[in-house]
Design a protein around this motif. Structure first.
Motif, PDB file in Angstrom:
ATOM      1  N   ILE A  18      -8.369   3.232  -0.758  1.00 35.86           N
ATOM      2  CA  ILE A  18      -9.024   2.790   0.603  1.00 35.86           C
ATOM      3  C   ILE A  18      -8.831   4.171   1.460  1.00 35.86           C
ATOM      4  CG2 ILE A  18      -9.266   1.331   2.594  1.00 35.86           C
ATOM      5  CD1 ILE A  18      -7.689  -1.089   0.944  1.00 35.86           C
ATOM      6  N   PRO A  58      -5.958   7.537   5.002  1.00 34.73           N
ATOM      7  CA  PRO A  58      -6.436   7.443   6.153  1.00 34.73           C
ATOM      8  C   PRO A  58      -6.570   8.553   7.165  1.00 34.73           C
ATOM      9  CG  PRO A  58      -4.172   6.735   6.305  1.00 34.73           C
ATOM     10  CD  PRO A  58      -4.653   7.405   4.853  1.00 34.73           C
ATOM     11  N   TYR A 113       1.200   5.759   0.496  1.00 33.38           N
ATOM     12  CA  TYR A 113       0.459   6.730   0.861  1.00 33.38           C
ATOM     13  C   TYR A 113       1.561   8.039   0.537  1.00 33.38           C
ATOM     14  CZ  TYR A 113      -0.540  10.865   3.975  1.00 33.38           C
ATOM     15  OH  TYR A 113      -0.835  11.885   4.526  1.00 33.38           O
ATOM     16  N   LEU A 123      -3.674   4.368   0.203  1.00 32.89           N
ATOM     17  CA  LEU A 123      -4.485   4.804   1.405  1.00 32.89           C
ATOM     18  C   LEU A 123      -4.613   6.228   1.630  1.00 32.89           C
ATOM     19  CD1 LEU A 123      -2.501   2.324   3.737  1.00 32.89           C
ATOM     20  CD2 LEU A 123      -4.454   1.853   2.334  1.00 32.89           C
ATOM     21  N   ILE A 146      -1.929   4.297   9.685  1.00 28.80           N
ATOM     22  CA  ILE A 146      -1.042   3.318   8.737  1.00 28.80           C
ATOM     23  C   ILE A 146      -0.252   2.403   9.897  1.00 28.80           C
ATOM     24  CG2 ILE A 146       0.868   2.993   7.138  1.00 28.80           C
ATOM     25  CD1 ILE A 146      -0.238   5.891   5.950  1.00 28.80           C
ATOM     26  N   TRP A 152     -10.000  -1.779   8.053  1.00 27.13           N
ATOM     27  CA  TRP A 152      -8.756  -1.407   7.344  1.00 27.13           C
ATOM     28  C   TRP A 152      -7.975  -2.712   6.693  1.00 27.13           C
ATOM     29  CZ3 TRP A 152      -7.332   3.504   4.945  1.00 27.13           C
ATOM     30  CH2 TRP A 152      -8.567   4.468   5.410  1.00 27.13           C
ATOM     31  N   ILE A 188      -7.893  -4.198   2.935  1.00 30.68           N
ATOM     32  CA  ILE A 188      -6.653  -4.639   2.295  1.00 30.68           C
ATOM     33  C   ILE A 188      -6.576  -6.107   1.801  1.00 30.68           C
ATOM     34  CG2 ILE A 188      -4.049  -4.730   2.510  1.00 30.68           C
ATOM     35  CD1 ILE A 188      -4.358  -2.143   4.346  1.00 30.68           C
ATOM     36  N   PHE A 197       4.284  -1.304   3.572  1.00 25.41           N
ATOM     37  CA  PHE A 197       3.437   0.141   3.622  1.00 25.41           C
ATOM     38  C   PHE A 197       4.634   1.292   3.219  1.00 25.41           C
ATOM     39  CE2 PHE A 197       0.855  -2.754   5.766  1.00 25.41           C
ATOM     40  CZ  PHE A 197      -0.537  -2.349   5.513  1.00 25.41           C
ATOM     41  N   CYS A 249       0.893  -1.113   0.049  1.00 23.27           N
ATOM     42  CA  CYS A 249       0.074  -0.100  -0.132  1.00 23.27           C
ATOM     43  C   CYS A 249       0.757   1.216   0.035  1.00 23.27           C
ATOM     44  CB  CYS A 249      -0.735   0.183   1.412  1.00 23.27           C
ATOM     45  SG  CYS A 249      -1.994  -1.473   1.387  1.00 23.27           S
TER      46      CYS A 249
END
Length: 272
Positions: free
Chosen positions: A198, A164, A92, A162, A105, A226, A230, A117, A90
């Motif tokens: 997401i 979030p 960000y 992401l 996260i 979450w 995922i 991540f 993922c």
């Protein structure tokens, strides 16, 4: 006169000069005081461009005197053919101020150890404690700030993006909660990237992101929700292609050209 300088705009108004002011967050401190003292004069001479409809709760402007105009994206930046390189990952991108997402996260990464991540953002915008805690998590990669021209390729190299946000979101003004007044630039980059978004449930962009249509919406306080989302995306239980296509289609309504033209029409309509 078109400005994002609140003080300059208010001075223009008090001097009797018609002007247009773009607002991105509620007034506070000195600017709020000036607005309260000269409200009638300011509203008589100023037309407003509000980045979010919720901002008008602080101004009480009549409909004909303001335009709601979300942020946007330069679509040609995302006219790329890059394929997904990181499938079990993922990504960000954005600032790391409190509430923007790094806290969530970190907790998601702890529970999803078979995923990596990737977090891109100025590490100076996060607390030292948060940075130190995040670096202890092996599958969380803090990659710091990158130039914007690299963002499209970064986003398109991952399957999941992401967003979030927490219920309380801070920016440069660390005392102001921006959660109800956002039109995040990253949102439109994410849409144009054409990957799976997401995102946290948030009324400030609920008119743009629709659950299971162009994104997957989760509760910002429920880490397990979450994690579940995922895992579902990675197992292809969601219609990946549908979300991908709808994401790109949505971004087409939020180009900078469309935004500029709507503001120009508003100015022409109200210019005397």
């Amino acid at each position: 006169l078109y400005s994002r300088s609140i003080i300059s705009s208010f001075i223009f108004s008090i001097m009797g000069l018609k002007n247009f002011l773009e607002i991105h967050q509620p007034l506070s401190g000195f600017t709020k005081l000036i607005f309260c003292l000269f409200r009638k004069k300011i509203l008589d001479k100023t037309k407003f461009i509000l980045i979010n409809k919720n901002l008008n709760k602080h101004f009480f402007i009549k409909n004909k005197n303001f335009l709601i105009s979300d942020d946007g994206v330069d679509l040609k930046d995302f006219n790329l053919k890059d394929k997904i390189k990181h499938r079990n990952s993922c990504v960000y991108t954005g600032s790391l101020f409190e509430g923007k997402g790094i806290e969530l996260i970190k907790e998601i990464a702890k529970k999803t150890k078979n995923f990596d991540f990737y977090v891109y953002g100025d590490l100076k915008t996060a607390s030292k404690k948060m940075i130190n805690e995040s670096r202890k998590i092996k599958n969380m990669k803090l990659l710091g700030h990158v130039e914007y021209n690299k963002i499209p390729k970064i986003l398109r190299s991952h399957k999941i993006i992401l967003m979030p946000y927490s219920k309380v979101v801070y920016g440069n003004h660390k005392s102001a909660n921006l959660s109800n007044y956002m039109s995040p630039l990253k949102l439109f980059d994410y849409l144009a990237a054409g990957r799976i978004i997401i995102a946290s449930k948030n009324n400030s962009y609920s008119h743009i992101l629709k659950n299971n249509k162009n994104s997957i919406i989760c509760n910002s306080t429920n880490v397990d929700e979450w994690v579940k989302a995922i895992k579902k995306v990675s197992s292809n239980k969601y219609n990946y292609k549908k979300l991908q296509d709808n994401s790109i289609k949505t971004s087409n309504f939020f180009s900078w050209n469309i935004r500029v033209n709507s503001i120009i029409r508003f100015i022409n309509k109200n210019f005397i």
